[in-house]
Scaffold this active site. Structure first.
Site, PDB file in Angstrom:
ATOM      1  N   CYS A   1      47.185  79.976  47.475  1.00 21.74           N
ATOM      2  CA  CYS A   1      48.475  79.367  47.161  1.00 21.74           C
ATOM      3  C   CYS A   1      49.622  80.184  47.721  1.00 21.74           C
ATOM      4  CB  CYS A   1      48.628  79.203  45.649  1.00 21.74           C
ATOM      5  SG  CYS A   1      48.538  80.753  44.732  1.00 21.74           S
TER       6      CYS A   1
ATOM      7  N   GLN B   1      44.849  72.326  39.617  1.00 20.83           N
ATOM      8  CA  GLN B   1      45.763  71.862  40.652  1.00 20.83           C
ATOM      9  C   GLN B   1      46.544  70.629  40.193  1.00 20.83           C
ATOM     10  OE1 GLN B   1      46.617  73.519  43.048  1.00 20.83           O
ATOM     11  NE2 GLN B   1      44.940  74.762  43.843  1.00 20.83           N
TER      12      GLN B   1
ATOM     13  N   GLU C   1      49.730  75.469  50.263  1.00 20.37           N
ATOM     14  CA  GLU C   1      48.326  75.801  49.994  1.00 20.37           C
ATOM     15  C   GLU C   1      47.650  75.925  51.350  1.00 20.37           C
ATOM     16  OE1 GLU C   1      45.819  76.412  46.506  1.00 20.37           O
ATOM     17  OE2 GLU C   1      47.932  75.822  46.667  1.00 20.37           O
TER      18      GLU C   1
ATOM     19  N   ASP D   1      39.448  81.744  45.728  1.00 22.27           N
ATOM     20  CA  ASP D   1      40.698  81.036  45.439  1.00 22.27           C
ATOM     21  C   ASP D   1      41.485  81.901  44.459  1.00 22.27           C
ATOM     22  OD1 ASP D   1      42.728  79.233  45.154  1.00 22.27           O
ATOM     23  OD2 ASP D   1      41.589  77.792  43.962  1.00 22.27           O
TER      24      ASP D   1
ATOM     25  N   TYR E   1      36.959  83.704  41.488  1.00 21.58           N
ATOM     26  CA  TYR E   1      38.175  83.156  40.861  1.00 21.58           C
ATOM     27  C   TYR E   1      37.973  81.649  40.659  1.00 21.58           C
ATOM     28  CZ  TYR E   1      39.862  87.390  43.274  1.00 21.58           C
ATOM     29  OH  TYR E   1      40.008  88.676  43.751  1.00 21.58           O
TER      30      TYR E   1
END
Length: 603
Positions: A557, A397, A592, A530, A431
């Protein structure tokens, strides 16, 4: 003569008018005995070019050439005049809102003609579709909303059409354009028509929104890196909240009363200078479609070349905007950007480019004030009390100011007691990347397991666990779909609940055990996901349904794919507990979003 007669009748639609126009041009070609090569150009002729052609015939045709029109012989010039007059009349009467050519009024440069104006024809792209608007046709429209890509949406009424039963149909046509705010009245210029909508550029804001501000960046109007610099930060975050709400209702198919309202978008005060990684691009300095031999490629690489713009793509095209300074990047990145741009250009001039026939992407990663440009070099990032080490080119990130808050909220959501009042004991991080959420949550769980398809990221996750002294985390290199049915046990160190007294000291009895993820207790297991922008695969969601963990904590995202996946989770018996958007990238369209799902065993 037949074609001219058709022109005297009412033109039913724009398409038929366009076809007749081609027929008119064809008749003139035949009448003047022009070459077949010129006639073949009709296959690609477009509206703007045919107008110019008719005008040229009117002005330049010879009086000695005659054609048959309205049952009498007329000089070609006369026919051209008749055609041009009819053309202008029908354009005004039937298509007054459409301009068949794009003209820019300019002042005459001579003193004698200072009060006169000339027109400049704009070249129409060969692949331009002239329905329902002409190239560079200007309209005044009201902006209704913004898309999830940051483009404004306006809907205009097209002319009434006639269906097969002779009924009039009023159609609404969508036009999209950048750099606007919902509620504004603007003047726009069409540059592309699709089958169901058109693209336009903003010419003038007639009635600005009270939330419109002047962008800090002089490139904000054209650079595709930022979409919202012209909007106040409060309005940006309100729009993002509304957008997520609408996505869960429309894409997710959830009724408004069936899930809690989306929480206000959470952000920080750092709305500029926050981004710790940027990847500017440049196009190939040498354009060649022919495949080169190794010898030719080596010779070309030693030649001197000039690199064009280095930056980001335009909002409305694939052209690159030269960006010498990025306002959303950290100060350290901007300090290094000028040097790196100059260095790359000097390499090109010195013939040191390895692949001059290809463009390239540069990397600038800020790690504690030091900027790394080598994707394979390792950098560190601090998140709360934890340190993560990863390759500069790998995913991590890119807003360090928001990252700690995001991890804290994931941990808070994951560690809430179950509806039965039980503590959550096991966590599966799908993930998982470099292990951000698994390692960040490890102190609150007996066992944490992360799974990631990228082998290098799994190595980094294991190293990060060791770097932070975490012993109850294991990481598996496989696709997320494989985690629930894996027959390979994971080895972790777990803490027994009972404590032993040794003298005056109290210590934990730590033991190593091997466990299958499929044997984790469902009632006290949390699955954190994620996924990439495309969301979870159907196979993964089906296995999640079969596994049935008590809670799913979903970070995304792209709220659009998250809302799509939420539809599946709700059908599996889960309820939406909360939806929290994050303004991870202020001044941009990106959102996000954290959504928490709890299994309702009564369903």
């Amino acid at each position: 003569s037949k074609m001219w007669s058709k022109c005297q009748r009412d033109i039913i639609s724009y398409e038929s008018f366009f076809r007749l126009q081609k027929l008119f041009v064809a008749s003139l070609l035949v009448a003047t005995n022009m070459s077949m090569a010129t006639s073949s150009a009709l296959n690609s002729i477009n509206m703007g070019r045919s107008v110019a052609f008719v005008r040229a015939l009117r002005n330049e045709a010879r009086n000695s050439v005659f054609v048959k029109a309205n049952s009498k012989s007329v000089p070609l010039v006369g026919f051209g005049e008749m055609l041009w007059k009819e053309y202008k009349t029908r354009t005004h009467e039937r298509f007054s809102a459409r301009r068949f050519t794009s003209r820019t009024q300019i002042n005459s440069t001579t003193e004698e003609k200072s009060s006169e104006k000339e027109t400049l024809e704009v070249a129409v792209p060969a692949k331009f579709k002239p329905y329902p608007f002409q190239y560079h046709q200007e309209l005044t429209v009201k902006i209704e909303s913004l898309t999830n890509l940051g483009f404004g949406i306006s809907r205009v009424d097209l002319e009434q059409e006639i269906d097969e039963n002779d009924n009039k149909i009023q159609r609404k046509w969508v036009i999209m354009l950048p750099n606007v705010v919902p509620g504004e009245l603007v003047r726009i210029r069409i540059y592309r028509n699709y089958n169901s909508y058109s693209d336009a550029d903003l010419i003038e804001v007639i009635e600005p929104s009270p939330d419109r501000i002047d962008p800090i960046c002089p490139l904000a109007g054209i650079c595709g890196g930022c979409q919202y610099q012209h909007i106040t930060i409060d309005r940006q975050r309100k729009m993002k909240t509304v957008q997520v709400q609408e996505l869960f209702e429309h894409v997710g198919g959830l009724k408004k009363e069936a899930f809690p309202s989306v929480l206000d978008t959470l952000g920080t005060d750092e709305v500029f200078g926050y981004r710790s990684k940027i990847t500017p691009h440049y196009d190939a300095p040498l354009r060649s479609k022919r495949r080169k031999s190794p010898e030719e490629a080596a010779a070309l690489a030693k030649k001197s070349y000039e690199i064009g713009p280095i930056g980001f793509k335009e909002k409305s095209s694939r052209r690159i905007v030269d960006v010498p300074f990025c306002h959303i990047a950290t100060p350290a990145i901007n300090d290094a950007l000028e040097h790196i741009r100059n260095e790359k250009r000097e390499e090109a001039k010195a013939g040191k480019l390895k692949k001059p026939t290809k463009g390239a992407t540069l990397l600038l990663r800020d790690s504690d004030g030091m900027v790394e440009t080598d994707p394979k070099s390792y950098v560190n990032a601090t998140v709360g009390d934890l340190v993560f080490r990863f390759q500069a080119g790998n995913f991590f990130q890119n807003n360090p100011f928001m990252l700690t808050k995001m991890v804290d909220l994931v941990v808070t959501a994951a560690t809430q007691k179950s509806p039965a009042g039980e503590d959550m004991t096991h966590l599966i991080d799908c993930y998982c990347g470099s292990g951000l959420f698994a390692i960040g949550s490890s102190s609150s769980f007996d066992v944490c397991v992360g799974i990631e398809v990228n082998d290098k990221a799994v190595e980094e996750a294991r190293e990060n666990a060791a770097l932070n002294g975490i012993e109850n985390c294991a990481f598996v290199s496989a696709s997320a779909e494989a985690i629930f049915k894996s027959n390979n046990p994971v080895r972790v160190k777990t803490n027994k609940n009972d404590l032993k007294q040794v003298g005056s000291y109290e210590i934990n009895d730590i033991e190593t055990s091997e466990v299958l993820v499929g044997d984790f207790p469902r009632d006290t297991t949390v699955v954190v996901v994620d996924p990439p922008r495309k969301g979870c695969s159907e196979e993964f969601l089906e296995q999640l349904d079969e596994y049935k963990p008590q809670r799913v904590v979903y970070m995304s995202c792209d709220p659009a794919t998250q809302a799509r996946d939420a539809k599946f989770l709700v059908s599996y018996g889960y309820e939406v507990v909360s939806i929290q958007p994050f303004d991870l990238f202020p001044q941009t369209r990106h959102i996000e979003c954290l959504a928490v799902f709890e299994l309702n065993k009564n369903k």
